[in-house]
Design an enzyme around this catalytic site. Structure first.
Site, PDB file in Angstrom:
ATOM      1  N   VAL A  11       0.838  -1.154   0.106  1.00  0.00           N
ATOM      2  CA  VAL A  11       0.185  -0.018   0.149  1.00  0.00           C
ATOM      3  C   VAL A  11       0.845   1.272  -0.120  1.00  0.00           C
ATOM      4  O   VAL A  11       0.536   2.124  -0.932  1.00  0.00           O
ATOM      5  CB  VAL A  11      -1.004  -0.110   1.298  1.00  0.00           C
ATOM      6  N   LYS A  35      15.220  -2.889   2.071  1.00  0.00           N
ATOM      7  CA  LYS A  35      14.158  -2.339   1.290  1.00  0.00           C
ATOM      8  C   LYS A  35      14.575  -0.940   0.820  1.00  0.00           C
ATOM      9  O   LYS A  35      14.182  -0.643  -0.539  1.00  0.00           O
ATOM     10  CB  LYS A  35      12.866  -2.508   2.108  1.00  0.00           C
ATOM     11  N   GLU A 146      -7.726   2.465   2.406  1.00  0.00           N
ATOM     12  CA  GLU A 146      -7.358   2.111   1.042  1.00  0.00           C
ATOM     13  C   GLU A 146      -8.321   0.884   0.515  1.00  0.00           C
ATOM     14  O   GLU A 146      -8.610  -0.193   1.146  1.00  0.00           O
ATOM     15  CB  GLU A 146      -5.915   1.822   0.910  1.00  0.00           C
ATOM     16  N   PHE A 147      -8.718   0.996  -0.694  1.00  0.00           N
ATOM     17  CA  PHE A 147      -9.612  -0.031  -1.424  1.00  0.00           C
ATOM     18  C   PHE A 147      -8.885  -0.674  -2.587  1.00  0.00           C
ATOM     19  O   PHE A 147      -9.387  -1.602  -3.179  1.00  0.00           O
ATOM     20  CB  PHE A 147     -10.898   0.322  -1.734  1.00  0.00           C
ATOM     21  N   LYS A 199     -14.462   0.595   5.623  1.00  0.00           N
ATOM     22  CA  LYS A 199     -13.111  -0.298   5.022  1.00  0.00           C
ATOM     23  C   LYS A 199     -13.472  -1.614   5.458  1.00  0.00           C
ATOM     24  O   LYS A 199     -13.727  -2.576   4.823  1.00  0.00           O
ATOM     25  CB  LYS A 199     -11.837   0.265   5.654  1.00  0.00           C
ATOM     26  N   ASN A 203     -15.044  -4.858   2.918  1.00  0.00           N
ATOM     27  CA  ASN A 203     -14.175  -6.385   2.959  1.00  0.00           C
ATOM     28  C   ASN A 203     -15.318  -7.346   3.343  1.00  0.00           C
ATOM     29  O   ASN A 203     -15.234  -8.419   2.627  1.00  0.00           O
ATOM     30  CB  ASN A 203     -12.871  -6.481   3.550  1.00  0.00           C
ATOM     31  N   CYS A 255      -5.550  -9.263   3.192  1.00  0.00           N
ATOM     32  CA  CYS A 255      -6.649  -8.475   3.525  1.00  0.00           C
ATOM     33  C   CYS A 255      -7.977  -9.093   4.106  1.00  0.00           C
ATOM     34  O   CYS A 255      -8.366  -9.026   5.110  1.00  0.00           O
ATOM     35  CB  CYS A 255      -6.931  -7.137   2.629  1.00  0.00           C
ATOM     36  N   ARG A 322       0.576 -14.215   1.387  1.00  0.00           N
ATOM     37  CA  ARG A 322      -0.011 -14.230   2.622  1.00  0.00           C
ATOM     38  C   ARG A 322      -1.268 -14.891   2.616  1.00  0.00           C
ATOM     39  O   ARG A 322      -2.057 -14.302   1.900  1.00  0.00           O
ATOM     40  CB  ARG A 322      -0.165 -12.656   3.084  1.00  0.00           C
TER      41      ARG A 322
HETATM   42  N1  LIG Z   1      -2.231  -5.237   0.601  1.00  0.00           N
HETATM   43  C1  LIG Z   1      -3.058  -4.444  -0.078  1.00  0.00           C
HETATM   44  O1  LIG Z   1      -3.622  -4.859  -1.020  1.00  0.00           O
HETATM   45  C2  LIG Z   1      -3.795  -3.792   0.960  1.00  0.00           C
HETATM   46  C3  LIG Z   1      -5.469  -3.145   0.538  1.00  0.00           C
HETATM   47  C4  LIG Z   1      -5.851  -2.191   1.471  1.00  0.00           C
HETATM   48  C5  LIG Z   1      -5.509  -1.864   2.766  1.00  0.00           C
HETATM   49  N2  LIG Z   1      -4.468  -2.443   3.025  1.00  0.00           N
HETATM   50  C6  LIG Z   1      -3.861  -2.388   4.476  1.00  0.00           C
HETATM   51  O2  LIG Z   1      -2.817  -1.589   4.306  1.00  0.00           O
HETATM   52  C7  LIG Z   1      -1.807  -1.709   5.396  1.00  0.00           C
HETATM   53  C8  LIG Z   1      -0.478  -2.113   4.919  1.00  0.00           C
HETATM   54  O3  LIG Z   1      -0.465  -3.480   4.043  1.00  0.00           O
HETATM   55  P1  LIG Z   1       0.534  -3.876   3.221  1.00  0.00           P
HETATM   56  O4  LIG Z   1      -0.109  -4.737   2.478  1.00  0.00           O
HETATM   57  O5  LIG Z   1       1.310  -2.918   2.548  1.00  0.00           O
HETATM   58  O6  LIG Z   1       1.721  -4.454   4.324  1.00  0.00           O
HETATM   59  P2  LIG Z   1       3.203  -4.436   4.016  1.00  0.00           P
HETATM   60  O7  LIG Z   1       3.426  -5.668   5.034  1.00  0.00           O
HETATM   61  O8  LIG Z   1       3.489  -5.018   2.631  1.00  0.00           O
HETATM   62  O9  LIG Z   1       3.952  -3.245   4.246  1.00  0.00           O
HETATM   63  C9  LIG Z   1       4.085  -2.671   5.564  1.00  0.00           C
HETATM   64  C10 LIG Z   1       5.387  -2.042   5.454  1.00  0.00           C
HETATM   65  O10 LIG Z   1       5.528  -1.273   6.833  1.00  0.00           O
HETATM   66  C11 LIG Z   1       6.691  -1.200   7.217  1.00  0.00           C
HETATM   67  N3  LIG Z   1       6.850  -0.804   8.674  1.00  0.00           N
HETATM   68  C12 LIG Z   1       6.514  -1.298   9.867  1.00  0.00           C
HETATM   69  N4  LIG Z   1       6.747  -0.255  10.829  1.00  0.00           N
HETATM   70  C13 LIG Z   1       7.150   0.757  10.049  1.00  0.00           C
HETATM   71  C14 LIG Z   1       7.478   2.193  10.772  1.00  0.00           C
HETATM   72  N5  LIG Z   1       7.268   2.394  12.257  1.00  0.00           N
HETATM   73  N6  LIG Z   1       7.778   2.983  10.023  1.00  0.00           N
HETATM   74  C15 LIG Z   1       7.649   2.837   8.590  1.00  0.00           C
HETATM   75  N7  LIG Z   1       7.367   1.668   8.228  1.00  0.00           N
HETATM   76  C16 LIG Z   1       7.318   0.838   8.849  1.00  0.00           C
HETATM   77  C17 LIG Z   1       7.106  -2.607   7.108  1.00  0.00           C
HETATM   78  O11 LIG Z   1       8.720  -2.803   7.027  1.00  0.00           O
HETATM   79  C18 LIG Z   1       6.755  -3.057   5.687  1.00  0.00           C
HETATM   80  O12 LIG Z   1       7.368  -2.623   4.763  1.00  0.00           O
HETATM   81  C19 LIG Z   1      -2.461  -2.964   6.290  1.00  0.00           C
HETATM   82  O13 LIG Z   1      -3.125  -2.508   7.344  1.00  0.00           O
HETATM   83  C20 LIG Z   1      -3.448  -3.525   5.391  1.00  0.00           C
HETATM   84  O14 LIG Z   1      -4.301  -4.436   5.930  1.00  0.00           O
HETATM   85  C21 LIG Z   1      -3.815  -3.436   2.739  1.00  0.00           C
END
Ligand SMILES: NC(=O)c1ccc[n+]([C@@H]2O[C@H](COP(=O)([O-])OP(=O)(O)OC[C@H]3O[C@@H](n4cnc5c(N)ncnc54)[C@H](O)[C@@H]3O)[C@@H](O)[C@H]2O)c1
Length: 426
Positions: A11, A35, A146-147, A199, A203, A255, A322
C-alpha cells in the site's frame, strides 16, 4: 503538497508513487534498510503491475529513507501504511501503527496524520488521545482507508470507485481531499469511526459474496447444476451485479482473511456475535479443504501420490502469498502423505513452503504427477500447452480450483477434469 508515507509495502509504495504521479513531493519511510536501499537503486521489492514504471517516471518527486525526521521534516500530510496483521486472538495487531504515532517528532506547524492501514473502529479516537497526550494537538488526524486490490493497485488508486475521508476537523478533511485533486471519483466525507467501518464493511461484503457463490457452487456439485451459468444468470440482475461471483477454492491474501476476522473480533469484543460473518469465514476454510476430498475420491489414499500445485500467490498479478489457499493445500496434502510439487510465475514458493518441491516451470512441476490443482488462475496456466502437460503426468487428473480452464478441451485432451461447482462430465 509534501507528503510522507510510513511503510514501503504494497500500500505504501503504491500510495507514494501515485501521489508523486499527481505532482506531489513524496518521501517514503520504512524500517527495513534493505528495502530502502533497493528502492534507492531503482529496484521495487514487490511485484505490482505498473509500479516500477511509475516510480521510475516520478523519481524526481519520490525519495526513500529510513529516517523519521527526513520524512516528516517538510511534510504537510503523514500517511500511515504499515502492516496490521492478525494477532493470535484474531484482533488486528496495531504495534506498527503505535510505533509510528510515538515516533512522530514534535512539530510547530499543523500537519495531518492520514491512516491508510486497515484498523479497528475506534483506533482513530485512541490515536487522537495519544497525540494529545504527547502535546501534539496541532497534529490533525484523518482516516483515509485504502480499497486497492493487489495486481491492479496502481489503476485502482488512480481510478477509484470512491475516496473515503473521515476526520475530526473539517480543515483536515479539506486538505486530504485537496491532495486527491486530479482523481475523478466521488468523495465520501464522514466521521473517523464511520470511515474505519466503511473499510471493514466493504471487505466483509466482498468475502460474503465469495462464500455465497462458493456455497452455491457446492450445492451445484450435489445437484448437477453449473455454477458458471448460475453466476451469469444471477449476475445479470441489476440488483445483484456480476462482480465477485466467481466460484473457486476460497479467498486468501493479506486483507480479506485478516480483516474479516478483525471485524468478527471487533463485534465480539463489543458483545455482539456477527453470525453471518462467522459463517462466511468458516465456509472459506472448508472450501480450501474440499480440494483434498476431490483428489481422494479419484485417487483413494494420497499417500505417496504426487500432486502439483499450479499457482501459489493468493491471486494472479501479485507475488503475495499471505494467507494464500496454496499454503493450506500444501499443508493438507503433506499431512496426507502426498508428495507435493509447486510452481508460480512470480511468488517464491521456496520461502513459504516447507517440504514442497518448487519447480522452475509448470511442466516441470507436472513431471510424473498423479494430479494437478490449479490454485491461482495465472494467464500462463490458461495458455499452458496442456497436451505437453498430459504427456508428462502419470495420471491426467486436473482439479481446476478457479474454473479458469476450458473443461471440454481438457477432457478432449484426455484429462479427468473437475472444476468447482461444475458438472464432472461423467
Ligand atoms: N495489501 C493490500 O492490497 C491492502 C489493501 C488495502 C489496505 N491494506 C492495509 O494497508 C496496510 C499495509 O498493508 P501492506 O500490504 O502494504 O503491508 P506490508 O506488510 O506490505 O507493508 C508494511 C510496511 O510497513 C513497514 N513498517 C513497519 N513499521 C514501520 C514504521 N514504524 N515506519 C515505517 N514503516 C514501517 C514494514 O517494514 C513494511 O515494509 C495494512 O493495514 C493492510 O490491511 C492493504
Amino acid at each position: 503538497m509534501n507528503i510522507a508515507v510510513f511503510g514501503a509495502g504494497y500500500v505504501g509504495l503504491v500510495t507514494g508513487a501515485c501521489f508523486a504521479d499527481l505532482g506531489h513531493d513524496v518521501v517514503v519511510r520504512d524500517v527495513v534498510p534493505e528495502k530502502i536501499d533497493a528502492l534507492r537503486h531503482g529496484e521495487v521489492p514487490i511485484h505490482e503491475e505498473g509500479l516500477a514504471e511509475l516510480i521510475r517516471r516520478n523519481r524526481d518527486r519520490i525519495r526513500f529513507t529510513t529516517e523519521v525526521d527526513e520524512a516528516v521534516r517538510s511534510a504537510e500530510i503523514v500517511y500511515v501504511a504499515v502492516g496490521t496483521p492478525p494477532t493470535y486472538s484474531g484482533d488486528a495487531d496495531l504495534t506498527a501503527v503505535w510505533t509510528v504515532v510515538d515516533e512522530l517528532p514534535t512539530v510547530e506547524r499543523r500537519i495531518v496524520v492520514a491512516m491508510k492501514s486497515t484498523v479497528p473502529v475506534g483506533t482513530g479516537r485512541t490515536v487522537r488521545h495519544r497525540l494529545d497526550e504527547r502535546g501534539l494537538a496541532s497534529v490533525g488526524y484523518v482516516s483515509n482507508p485504502e480499497f486497492t486490490a493487489e495486481g491492479t493497485a496502481v489503476r485502482d488508486f488512480l481510478h477509484p470507485d470512491r475516496i473515503v475521508v473521515g476526520a475530526f476537523e473539517d480543515v483536515d478533511a479539506d486538505l486530504v481531499v485537496a491532495l486527491h485533486e486530479g482523481i475523478d471519483a466521488p468523495v465520501v466525507r464522514c466521521d473517523v469511526a464511520s470511515a474505519e467501518m466503511i473499510k471493514l464493511a466493504a471487505n466483509a461484503a466482498l468475502v460474503t459474496r465469495i462464500s455465497f457463490i462458493n456455497e452455491i457452487a457446492n450445492v451445484c456439485e450435489a445437484t448437477g447444476a453449473d455454477v458458471l451459468k448460475v453466476a451469469e444468470g444471477i449476475g445479470l440482475d441489476h440488483r445483484i451485479g456480476s462482480s465477485f461471483l466467481r466460484a473457486g477454492i476460497g479467498y486468501g491474501g493479506s486483507c480479506f482473511p485478516k480483516d474479516s476476522l478483525a471485524l468478527k473480533q471487533l463485534a465480539a469484543n463489543s458483545g455482539y456475535s456477527f453470525q453471518l460473518l462467522n459463517a462466511v469465514i468458516e465456509v472459506n476454510e472448508l472450501q480450501k479443504r474440499r480440494v483434498i476430498g476431490k483428489l481422494e475420491r479419484r485417487l483413494g489414499s494420497l499417500r505417496e501420490r504426487k500432486v502439483a500445485l499450479l499457482g501459489l500467490a493468493f491471486k494472479p498479478g501479485t507475488d503475495d502469498m499471505r494467507e494464500a489457499p496454496s499454503l493450506v493445500l500444501a499443508g493438507r496434502l503433506l499431512a496426507e502423505g502426498a508428495r507435493v510439487s509447486a510452481w508460480d510465475p512470480v511468488a517464491d514458493g521456496a520461502v513459504h513452503l516447507d517440504g514442497v518441491e518448487v519447480a522452475g516451470s509448470a511442466l516441470e512441476a507436472l513431471d510424473g504427477a498423479d494430479a494437478a490443482v490449479v490454485v491461482t488462475e495465472w494467464p500462463e496456466l490458461v495458455e499452458l500447452d496442456w497436451s505437453a502437460a498430459a504427456a508428462r503426468m502419470r495420471r491426467r487428473l486436473l482439479v481446476d480450483g478457479r474454473n479458469a480452464l476450458d473443461a471440454d478441451a481438457l477432457r478432449a485432451a484426455g484429462f479427468e477434469y473437475e472444476g468447482v461447482g461444475r458438472p464432472t462430465g461423467e
